[in-house]
Each structure stands twice: as C-alpha cells, then as structure tokens.
Design an enzyme around this catalytic site. Structure first.
Site, PDB file in Angstrom:
ATOM      1  N   SER A  82       0.834  -1.383   0.029  1.00 27.93           N
ATOM      2  CA  SER A  82      -0.223  -0.480  -0.025  1.00 27.93           C
ATOM      3  C   SER A  82       0.796   0.885  -0.177  1.00 27.93           C
ATOM      4  O   SER A  82       2.069   1.021   0.416  1.00 27.93           O
ATOM      5  CB  SER A  82      -0.800   0.098   0.952  1.00 27.93           C
ATOM      6  OG  SER A  82      -1.676  -1.191   1.001  1.00 27.93           O
TER       7      SER A  82
HETATM    8  C1  LIG Z   1      -3.532  -4.290  -0.225  1.00 26.44           C
HETATM    9  S1  LIG Z   1      -2.587  -5.189  -0.155  1.00 26.44           S
HETATM   10  C2  LIG Z   1      -1.591  -5.612   2.096  1.00 26.44           C
HETATM   11  C3  LIG Z   1      -0.543  -4.203   2.511  1.00 26.44           C
HETATM   12  C4  LIG Z   1       0.340  -4.552   2.718  1.00 26.44           C
HETATM   13  N1  LIG Z   1      -0.075  -4.587   4.026  1.00 26.44           N
HETATM   14  C5  LIG Z   1       1.322  -3.866   2.422  1.00 26.44           C
HETATM   15  O1  LIG Z   1       2.368  -4.059   3.685  1.00 26.44           O
HETATM   16  O2  LIG Z   1       1.122  -3.032   2.447  1.00 26.44           O
HETATM   17  C6  LIG Z   1      -4.516  -6.526   0.359  1.00 26.44           C
HETATM   18  C7  LIG Z   1      -3.840  -8.014   1.029  1.00 26.44           C
HETATM   19  O3  LIG Z   1      -5.034  -8.545   1.397  1.00 26.44           O
HETATM   20  C8  LIG Z   1      -4.834  -9.866   0.670  1.00 26.44           C
HETATM   21  N2  LIG Z   1      -6.863 -10.405   1.454  1.00 26.44           N
HETATM   22  C9  LIG Z   1      -7.310 -10.263   0.716  1.00 26.44           C
HETATM   23  N3  LIG Z   1      -8.521 -11.073   0.780  1.00 26.44           N
HETATM   24  C10 LIG Z   1      -8.357 -11.547   2.018  1.00 26.44           C
HETATM   25  C11 LIG Z   1      -8.348 -12.635   2.926  1.00 26.44           C
HETATM   26  N4  LIG Z   1      -9.889 -12.798   3.361  1.00 26.44           N
HETATM   27  N5  LIG Z   1      -7.940 -12.305   4.228  1.00 26.44           N
HETATM   28  C12 LIG Z   1      -6.584 -12.454   4.196  1.00 26.44           C
HETATM   29  N6  LIG Z   1      -6.132 -11.665   3.829  1.00 26.44           N
HETATM   30  C13 LIG Z   1      -6.522 -10.941   1.900  1.00 26.44           C
HETATM   31  C14 LIG Z   1      -4.334  -9.817  -0.821  1.00 26.44           C
HETATM   32  O4  LIG Z   1      -4.139 -10.896  -1.157  1.00 26.44           O
HETATM   33  C15 LIG Z   1      -3.494  -8.962  -0.458  1.00 26.44           C
HETATM   34  O5  LIG Z   1      -2.159  -9.342  -0.343  1.00 26.44           O
END
Ligand SMILES: C[S@@+](CC[C@H](N)C(=O)[O-])C[C@H]1O[C@@H](n2cnc3c(N)ncnc32)[C@H](O)[C@@H]1O
Length: 418
Positions: A82
């Site tokens: 992000s």
């Molecule tokens: C915006 S990214 C996370 C960014 C991260 N925290 C960073 O360090 O920048 C969102 C993540 O949420 C994950 N995601 C989507 N649905 C999810 C779920 N039900 N449980 C866990 N992770 C999930 C996606 O695979 C993705 O990698």
C-alpha cells in the site's frame, strides 16, 4: 490467469535511500499522515525499498505510490504494497504500543515490519494473507530487511488467527464490507481494530476501540483498498448506464437492485441541476460531507464514470470510483453530487446536484438540501460510528442512522446542536 509481478532488483545507493526516506517522512508529516514520533521513528527504521525490490528507490519512497504485486485475468489488483500515506495514517489510528500483540490481515511485508518496530522486541506480530504467493513474498523479504521474527502465514482473514489471540490491535489492510465476528472475539479488552470498512459503497479507514462490550469509532478517512477475497468477500453490483469506446458510466450499488433499463433511459433524458450555495476551496477534503450523505440519504449509490465519459460531458462528475448519489427507485430517478467553479481562477467550487429521470428536479433538490444541512449543522465535525452484533435490539442502539450488514449493525450518530 493471475499475474505476479517479477522481482527485478535495483541496487540503490544508501545515501540516496536515506535522503529519499527523509523526503518521504517530511511529505507524510505535511499530509498529516504521520502525527507521532513513534510512527515517524518506525518509518525511518524500515527500508521500504527492500519490500519493493522491483521499483526504483524514487518510486518506493513516493508517499502516495502503491506497488501492485498481483492482478487477476482482468487486470484487477489482488495484492499490493500500500501507499506509505495510508499505511502511516492507519498506524496512527492503531496507536500501537511497545510490548503488544498485533495481527495484520493482508500482507505485503513492509507494514508488518513497521508494526514490528512499533511493538519492539517485547511484542509479537502476526501477518496473514489468503494468498500463498503473497506470504511467500513476505517470508522472503521480511528476514532480508531484518524482521524474520514476524509470523507470516496463509489464512483467510475472515477467521482471524485464533492460535495467537488475543490481540491488542488488529490492523486490516484489505477492504471489508463488514466486521468479522472472529475479530471481535480475538480482540483483547481495550483493544482496537483498524479496518478499511465499506459503508454503502464508500470505504473509510475506521479505528474501532473496544469500550466495555461496544466497538466505537470516532476517527475516519476515505481510502481505497483491494477488496477482501474468501469467506468475507461481498461483491458490489454495477449497473451500467452508458458504455461506448472507453466511456463508461455506472451505478455502484452496495444494497438492493434498480431497474437498469429505466435508469439508462433516465440518464439519456433531460437532466435537472440544483445548486446549494455551499462552497469548498480547491483541493480541500470533504470526507465528512460524504459520510453525512451516506448516513442521511434514504437510498444511496455511487455514480462511477471513466475519464473519457467525464471529459465528453456524459456526466458532470469527477471520480472514477464514484460520487454520492441519491436514488429514488420508485420514481426511476437519481441525482448525483457535482461541483462548479465559482470564480474564473477555479479556486473555489460550489456543490450541486444533477438529477435524471421523471423526478429529476425533485431528487436534485433533495440532494442539495442534505448538502446544506451538512454545511449548517455538521461541517468539520465527525460522527460516532458504533458496531453492534446482529441480533442487538433497536432499544440498545444510539440515535442515528442504522446500516445493516450480515454480522453487524452499524450506527452513525452526528453531534447535534452546533
Ligand atoms: C493492500 S494488500 C496488503 C498490503 C500490506 N499490508 C502492505 O504491507 O502494504 C491486501 C492484501 O489482502 C489480501 N487478502 C484479500 N482477501 C483476504 C482475506 N480474506 N484474508 C487475508 N488476506 C486477504 C490480498 O491477497 C492482499 O495481499
């Protein structure tokens, strides 16, 4: 077919990295995203470029730059590191203390490393992601950056991570259409959940504090995140109103249906404008107006339009994602929020509404009435958002708007008597 972005490594000059990091910190302070020494110190300590080896250092340290690391077959983002601005903002909302236990839902590596800095050696960080590729990447990059002690595992965030509960903080970094009951169950007394919560189609970074048995939030900011996959996935419904050569206009609905044929007819028919007399300086935020409209409009949607459609004047809106829209399903009419400059220099804008359909003028007037109500009674104020488990009786709810979701009943209460 999904696409993973290959990691092609840049070899940066350490002095250049330090300078870029300081520039980013200064920018994040200016934007109000960094508010405390603790978050600033954490950002200074962690090499953001180490979690984005495929980016140039300039991009890695750009405050608003997010790196998309995975897309689906339609090019839709599934995972990203992000933007630093929203990460810093959410960490400030989370108010993470040394020695505490934190669960991050949605991994990228960098944010978990920042959390590890904030909890220090006496704390514990667990980061989970539904996607094994994302966890593989995080497991590879975290030790390189010096954060091998972060527990990174594959799990659906809808279930939290019970084995290491309770958590003092749960930081959700993926858009959620609801709170998961597991998060409330796994939250320690006095704990806090920070989550990008979608309310009627608009997403807000919300910090819910556990106060006795209640979850209460007083701090919000509009944000954008990739939507949750797995058990907590809740699709929005897009009703296409206009489609041709890159010009697309649609109504995004988080709830209910509309008569698509009638709404398409409404858009091509004559529109009606109404103006509020309420103005906003160029570039100033109006998150509280959007939240007011979310809570005040009886039927709500977002009018989304591509740039081509906006440039050609198919609609007078300014957002691809969508502007607040009042629906009148019964009258097959809708009105969306618009703005016009009040001076030739285009430094001040007036809010208005454009209505379509048989009751175009009426819905446009209803929308600007709510804009005036916001300006008169609520401008610059934040409401209180509370979350109650489904099944909580109406008598237990505070006065205000109630938004129902599958696991929680959310109430939005605005301060009265300004
Ligand atoms: C915006 S990214 C996370 C960014 C991260 N925290 C960073 O360090 O920048 C969102 C993540 O949420 C994950 N995601 C989507 N649905 C999810 C779920 N039900 N449980 C866990 N992770 C999930 C996606 O695979 C993705 O990698």
């Amino acid at each position: 077919m999904t696409t993973l972005r290959p990691m092609v490594t840049h070899t940066p000059d350490p002095a250049r990295i330090d300078a870029l990091r300081e520039e980013m910190i200064a920018e994040l302070r200016k934007l109000g995203a960094i508010r405390t020494e603790a978050v600033e110190k954490a950002i200074r300590a962690v090499g953001r470029h180490l979690f984005m080896p495929e980016e140039t250092p300039e991009k890695a340290y750009a405050a608003e730059h997010a790196l998309i690391t995975k897309r689906d077959e339609n090019g839709v983002s599934l995972s990203s590191v992000s933007a630093a601005r929203i990460q810093a903002f959410m960490l400030e909302q989370a108010d993470i203390r040394p020695g505490t236990r934190v669960l991050e839902i949605g991994s990228g590596g960098y944010n978990a490393a920042l959390i590890a800095e904030l909890v220090g050696p006496g704390g514990e960080v667990t980061t989970i992601d539904i996607d094994p590729d994302v966890i593989d990447r995080a497991k590879k990059l975290l030790p390189v950056a010096g954060y091998g002690r972060v527990h990174a595992l594959v799990a659906d965030g809808a279930e939290g991570e019970p084995t290491r509960a309770p958590y003092d903080r749960i930081v959700v970094t993926v858009e959620a259409a609801d709170l998961a009951p597991a998060w409330a169950d796994q939250l320690a007394p006095g704990g806090r959940i920070v989550v990008p919560l979608r309310l009627r189609g608009l997403t807000w970074s919300v910090a819910f504090q556990r106060e006795n048995d209640d979850l209460v939030a007083r701090d919000f900011e509009v944000c954008g995140f990739v939507p949750m996959r797995g058990a907590g996935a809740r699709d929005e419904h897009l009703v296409v109103l206009h489609d041709g050569e890159g010009e697309e206009v649609g109504l995004r609905l988080d709830e209910g249906q509309v008569d698509a044929g009638q709404m398409r007819k409404a858009l091509v028919g004559p529109g009606a404008e109404a103006w509020s007399g309420v103005t906003l300086g160029l570039g100033l935020p109006y998150d509280d107006l959007e939240l007011w409209l979310v809570s005040a409009l009886p039927e709500f949607a977002l009018l989304a339009a591509t740039r081509a459609a906006r440039d050609r004047g198919v609609v007078a809106s300014w957002s691809r994602r969508g502007v607040a829209t009042l629906l009148d399903r019964g009258a097959c009419s809708f009105a969306y929020l618009t703005m016009r400059p009040t001076t030739p220099e285009r430094k001040v804008f007036e809010f208005g509404a454009v209505g379509h359909g048989p009751k175009a003028a009426r819905v446009a007037e209803q929308l600007v009435t709510q804009v005036r109500a916001w300006d008169r009674d609520h401008r610059g104020h934040k409401p209180e958002l509370r979350a109650f488990p489904v099944g909580t009786g109406d008598r237990r709810l505070p006065a205000g708007t109630v938004l129902e979701s599958s696991a929680f009943r959310f109430t939005i209460s605005w301060p009265v008597g300004r």
